[in-house]
Design a protein around this motif. Sequence first.
Motif, PDB file in Angstrom:
ATOM      1  N   ASN A 145     -61.301 -26.970 -15.613  1.00  0.00           N
ATOM      2  CA  ASN A 145     -60.642 -27.553 -16.735  1.00  0.00           C
ATOM      3  C   ASN A 145     -60.586 -26.288 -17.860  1.00  0.00           C
ATOM      4  OD1 ASN A 145     -59.488 -29.471 -18.380  1.00  0.00           O
ATOM      5  ND2 ASN A 145     -61.216 -29.430 -19.652  1.00  0.00           N
ATOM      6  N   TYR A 146     -61.626 -25.616 -17.802  1.00  0.00           N
ATOM      7  CA  TYR A 146     -61.820 -24.577 -18.868  1.00  0.00           C
ATOM      8  C   TYR A 146     -61.740 -23.094 -18.314  1.00  0.00           C
ATOM      9  CZ  TYR A 146     -63.925 -28.076 -21.705  1.00  0.00           C
ATOM     10  OH  TYR A 146     -64.228 -29.396 -22.488  1.00  0.00           O
ATOM     11  N   TRP A 147     -61.150 -22.941 -17.226  1.00  0.00           N
ATOM     12  CA  TRP A 147     -60.892 -21.656 -16.474  1.00  0.00           C
ATOM     13  C   TRP A 147     -60.220 -20.721 -17.343  1.00  0.00           C
ATOM     14  CZ3 TRP A 147     -60.359 -21.883 -10.368  1.00  0.00           C
ATOM     15  CH2 TRP A 147     -61.696 -22.144  -9.900  1.00  0.00           C
ATOM     16  N   LEU A 148     -59.149 -21.249 -18.201  1.00  0.00           N
ATOM     17  CA  LEU A 148     -58.277 -20.203 -18.770  1.00  0.00           C
ATOM     18  C   LEU A 148     -58.440 -20.433 -20.393  1.00  0.00           C
ATOM     19  CD1 LEU A 148     -54.904 -20.737 -16.854  1.00  0.00           C
ATOM     20  CD2 LEU A 148     -56.537 -18.951 -16.619  1.00  0.00           C
ATOM     21  N   GLY A 149     -59.483 -21.026 -20.657  1.00  0.00           N
ATOM     22  CA  GLY A 149     -59.811 -21.456 -21.880  1.00  0.00           C
ATOM     23  C   GLY A 149     -60.588 -20.209 -22.627  1.00  0.00           C
ATOM     24  N   PHE A 150     -60.424 -19.068 -22.410  1.00  0.00           N
ATOM     25  CA  PHE A 150     -60.993 -17.695 -22.829  1.00  0.00           C
ATOM     26  C   PHE A 150     -60.379 -17.083 -24.139  1.00  0.00           C
ATOM     27  CE2 PHE A 150     -59.067 -16.528 -19.008  1.00  0.00           C
ATOM     28  CZ  PHE A 150     -57.990 -15.633 -19.276  1.00  0.00           C
ATOM     29  N   ALA A 151     -59.185 -17.778 -24.531  1.00  0.00           N
ATOM     30  CA  ALA A 151     -58.630 -17.312 -25.596  1.00  0.00           C
ATOM     31  C   ALA A 151     -59.143 -17.144 -26.879  1.00  0.00           C
ATOM     32  CB  ALA A 151     -57.427 -18.244 -25.858  1.00  0.00           C
ATOM     33  N   ASP A 152     -60.271 -18.236 -27.068  1.00  0.00           N
ATOM     34  CA  ASP A 152     -61.168 -18.212 -28.357  1.00  0.00           C
ATOM     35  C   ASP A 152     -62.024 -16.854 -28.468  1.00  0.00           C
ATOM     36  OD1 ASP A 152     -60.149 -20.572 -29.232  1.00  0.00           O
ATOM     37  OD2 ASP A 152     -61.778 -21.883 -28.298  1.00  0.00           O
ATOM     38  N   LEU A 153     -62.375 -16.164 -27.294  1.00  0.00           N
ATOM     39  CA  LEU A 153     -63.022 -15.063 -27.536  1.00  0.00           C
ATOM     40  C   LEU A 153     -62.166 -13.887 -27.749  1.00  0.00           C
ATOM     41  CD1 LEU A 153     -64.847 -15.117 -24.040  1.00  0.00           C
ATOM     42  CD2 LEU A 153     -65.823 -15.849 -26.201  1.00  0.00           C
ATOM     43  N   LEU A 154     -60.795 -13.996 -28.033  1.00  0.00           N
ATOM     44  CA  LEU A 154     -59.854 -13.043 -28.605  1.00  0.00           C
ATOM     45  C   LEU A 154     -59.372 -13.332 -30.092  1.00  0.00           C
ATOM     46  CD1 LEU A 154     -57.819 -12.581 -25.303  1.00  0.00           C
ATOM     47  CD2 LEU A 154     -59.734 -10.984 -26.162  1.00  0.00           C
ATOM     48  N   ARG A 155     -60.548 -13.900 -30.572  1.00  0.00           N
ATOM     49  CA  ARG A 155     -60.056 -14.046 -32.162  1.00  0.00           C
ATOM     50  C   ARG A 155     -61.156 -13.539 -32.981  1.00  0.00           C
ATOM     51  NH1 ARG A 155     -56.353 -18.287 -32.079  1.00  0.00           N
ATOM     52  NH2 ARG A 155     -56.140 -19.294 -30.191  1.00  0.00           N
ATOM     53  N   GLU A 156     -61.028 -13.347 -34.243  1.00  0.00           N
ATOM     54  CA  GLU A 156     -61.970 -13.038 -34.999  1.00  0.00           C
ATOM     55  C   GLU A 156     -62.188 -13.922 -36.266  1.00  0.00           C
ATOM     56  OE1 GLU A 156     -64.700 -10.593 -36.508  1.00  0.00           O
ATOM     57  OE2 GLU A 156     -63.832 -10.142 -34.745  1.00  0.00           O
ATOM     58  N   PRO A 157     -63.203 -14.553 -36.539  1.00  0.00           N
ATOM     59  CA  PRO A 157     -64.466 -14.391 -35.696  1.00  0.00           C
ATOM     60  C   PRO A 157     -64.392 -15.230 -34.395  1.00  0.00           C
ATOM     61  CG  PRO A 157     -64.849 -15.935 -37.181  1.00  0.00           C
ATOM     62  CD  PRO A 157     -63.613 -15.530 -37.677  1.00  0.00           C
ATOM     63  N   ILE A 158     -64.873 -14.937 -33.401  1.00  0.00           N
ATOM     64  CA  ILE A 158     -65.071 -15.305 -32.041  1.00  0.00           C
ATOM     65  C   ILE A 158     -65.310 -16.955 -32.391  1.00  0.00           C
ATOM     66  CG2 ILE A 158     -66.241 -15.710 -29.918  1.00  0.00           C
ATOM     67  CD1 ILE A 158     -66.667 -12.474 -30.128  1.00  0.00           C
ATOM     68  N   VAL A 159     -64.757 -17.664 -31.614  1.00  0.00           N
ATOM     69  CA  VAL A 159     -64.952 -19.178 -31.562  1.00  0.00           C
ATOM     70  C   VAL A 159     -65.492 -19.490 -30.169  1.00  0.00           C
ATOM     71  CG1 VAL A 159     -64.064 -21.523 -31.445  1.00  0.00           C
ATOM     72  CG2 VAL A 159     -62.943 -19.830 -32.750  1.00  0.00           C
ATOM     73  N   TRP A 160     -66.816 -20.119 -30.185  1.00  0.00           N
ATOM     74  CA  TRP A 160     -67.729 -20.194 -28.918  1.00  0.00           C
ATOM     75  C   TRP A 160     -67.544 -21.610 -28.364  1.00  0.00           C
ATOM     76  CZ3 TRP A 160     -69.669 -16.185 -26.903  1.00  0.00           C
ATOM     77  CH2 TRP A 160     -69.853 -14.904 -27.895  1.00  0.00           C
ATOM     78  N   THR A 161     -66.703 -22.302 -29.183  1.00  0.00           N
ATOM     79  CA  THR A 161     -66.455 -23.932 -28.356  1.00  0.00           C
ATOM     80  C   THR A 161     -66.137 -23.937 -27.146  1.00  0.00           C
ATOM     81  OG1 THR A 161     -65.975 -24.437 -30.615  1.00  0.00           O
ATOM     82  CG2 THR A 161     -65.639 -25.891 -28.797  1.00  0.00           C
ATOM     83  N   SER A 162     -64.955 -23.233 -26.642  1.00  0.00           N
ATOM     84  CA  SER A 162     -64.747 -23.419 -25.301  1.00  0.00           C
ATOM     85  C   SER A 162     -65.962 -22.678 -24.406  1.00  0.00           C
ATOM     86  CB  SER A 162     -63.638 -22.444 -25.089  1.00  0.00           C
ATOM     87  OG  SER A 162     -62.512 -23.189 -25.848  1.00  0.00           O
ATOM     88  N   PHE A 163     -66.637 -21.694 -24.887  1.00  0.00           N
ATOM     89  CA  PHE A 163     -67.582 -21.261 -24.059  1.00  0.00           C
ATOM     90  C   PHE A 163     -68.634 -22.126 -23.730  1.00  0.00           C
ATOM     91  CE2 PHE A 163     -70.818 -18.585 -22.234  1.00  0.00           C
ATOM     92  CZ  PHE A 163     -70.133 -17.238 -22.001  1.00  0.00           C
ATOM     93  N   ALA A 164     -69.021 -22.665 -24.684  1.00  0.00           N
ATOM     94  CA  ALA A 164     -70.209 -23.688 -24.596  1.00  0.00           C
ATOM     95  C   ALA A 164     -69.795 -24.978 -23.889  1.00  0.00           C
ATOM     96  CB  ALA A 164     -70.525 -24.232 -26.195  1.00  0.00           C
ATOM     97  N   ASP A 165     -68.497 -25.483 -23.921  1.00  0.00           N
ATOM     98  CA  ASP A 165     -68.292 -26.762 -23.317  1.00  0.00           C
ATOM     99  C   ASP A 165     -68.210 -26.343 -21.823  1.00  0.00           C
ATOM    100  OD1 ASP A 165     -67.948 -28.261 -25.621  1.00  0.00           O
ATOM    101  OD2 ASP A 165     -65.745 -27.826 -25.572  1.00  0.00           O
ATOM    102  N   ASN A 166     -67.506 -24.754 -21.366  1.00  0.00           N
ATOM    103  CA  ASN A 166     -67.426 -24.642 -20.108  1.00  0.00           C
ATOM    104  C   ASN A 166     -68.679 -24.533 -19.465  1.00  0.00           C
ATOM    105  OD1 ASN A 166     -66.281 -23.441 -17.644  1.00  0.00           O
ATOM    106  ND2 ASN A 166     -66.462 -21.425 -18.501  1.00  0.00           N
ATOM    107  N   ALA A 167     -69.551 -23.986 -20.282  1.00  0.00           N
ATOM    108  CA  ALA A 167     -70.890 -23.777 -19.681  1.00  0.00           C
ATOM    109  C   ALA A 167     -71.734 -24.820 -19.332  1.00  0.00           C
ATOM    110  CB  ALA A 167     -71.829 -22.978 -20.803  1.00  0.00           C
ATOM    111  N   LEU A 168     -71.368 -25.818 -20.249  1.00  0.00           N
ATOM    112  CA  LEU A 168     -72.037 -27.411 -20.124  1.00  0.00           C
ATOM    113  C   LEU A 168     -71.417 -28.215 -18.692  1.00  0.00           C
ATOM    114  CD1 LEU A 168     -73.976 -29.522 -21.136  1.00  0.00           C
ATOM    115  CD2 LEU A 168     -72.174 -30.410 -22.426  1.00  0.00           C
ATOM    116  N   LEU A 169     -70.043 -27.984 -18.666  1.00  0.00           N
ATOM    117  CA  LEU A 169     -69.552 -28.542 -17.596  1.00  0.00           C
ATOM    118  C   LEU A 169     -70.021 -27.780 -16.108  1.00  0.00           C
ATOM    119  CD1 LEU A 169     -67.232 -30.446 -16.561  1.00  0.00           C
ATOM    120  CD2 LEU A 169     -65.715 -28.644 -16.693  1.00  0.00           C
ATOM    121  N   GLN A 170     -70.235 -26.475 -16.116  1.00  0.00           N
ATOM    122  CA  GLN A 170     -70.477 -25.826 -14.785  1.00  0.00           C
ATOM    123  C   GLN A 170     -71.983 -26.050 -14.619  1.00  0.00           C
ATOM    124  OE1 GLN A 170     -68.074 -24.424 -13.293  1.00  0.00           O
ATOM    125  NE2 GLN A 170     -66.619 -24.739 -14.830  1.00  0.00           N
TER     126      GLN A 170
END
Length: 269
Positions: free
Chosen positions: A222-247
């Motif tokens: 579900n979050y495999w392509l959700g890394f766009a938030d890492l290409l923002r300023e400031p970085i948004v960590w929501t997708s990273f955290a949700d992805n880590a929790l799911l995995q």
Amino acid sequence: MTLVLSEITVLFRRLRTWAMIGALALIPVLIAVVVRVSSDGSGSGRGPAFLNSITQNGLFVSLTALTVAIPLFLPLTIGVVAGDTIAGEANLGTLRYLLVAPAGRIRLLLVKYAGAALFCFVATLTVVVTGGIIGALLFPVGPVTLLSGDTVGIAGYFVRLLLLALYVTVSLLGLSAIGLFISTLTTIPVGAMAATAALAAVAQILGALPQLEWLHPWLFTNYWLGFADLLREPIVWTSFADNALLQAGYIAVFGTLAYGRFSTKDILS
């Protein structure tokens, strides 16, 4: 620690492992070469915007290659490594000798999974690093404009690329756990490899069906392509955290299933 180092050594001494790493490295090379050749003197501006961006800044090769590799190529290689963890040893007849050590079955499972997880990182980093090198060789490089409109320098963007590699690595850990479990079900490694890769494809197909929207948050893809938030300023960590929790959930569930199966597996037959 000795068992972990031995597993890593065996994994990265295999010609098959380096062949897969080489194939992954070819992805950014092919993308960069094709864009370079097709852009020479044409100036047509045709093609997706992110491909056109490569001609303006070679640092976009890594991002483009990573986006291309995630749906198919990375899952295929992870499927090969994870599917071979236990089934490969059983097929070679070496599984019983590995379990002679007092470490026991649970430690062997952890060691095998650690090797697969390390390969996830090496495979992802290969795409990112090769993309950065070939992009710098074939195209101009400079400050990068992020999705938020802010501009970061080359060093700052490379930090973002490392975060992208870490994000994708985390994304693949659930698939690795699934492959480990499947590998305990058979003594035929090719079958475990194929089943793991096929499940990745099925999950992505299900994730593309709007009729199954209720299921999407539970799919490991579900979050495999959700890394766009890492290409923002400031970085948004929501997708990273949700992805880590799911995995982590997939690791817990399929790790438990793998241990349940492996703890009762007859390794002498």
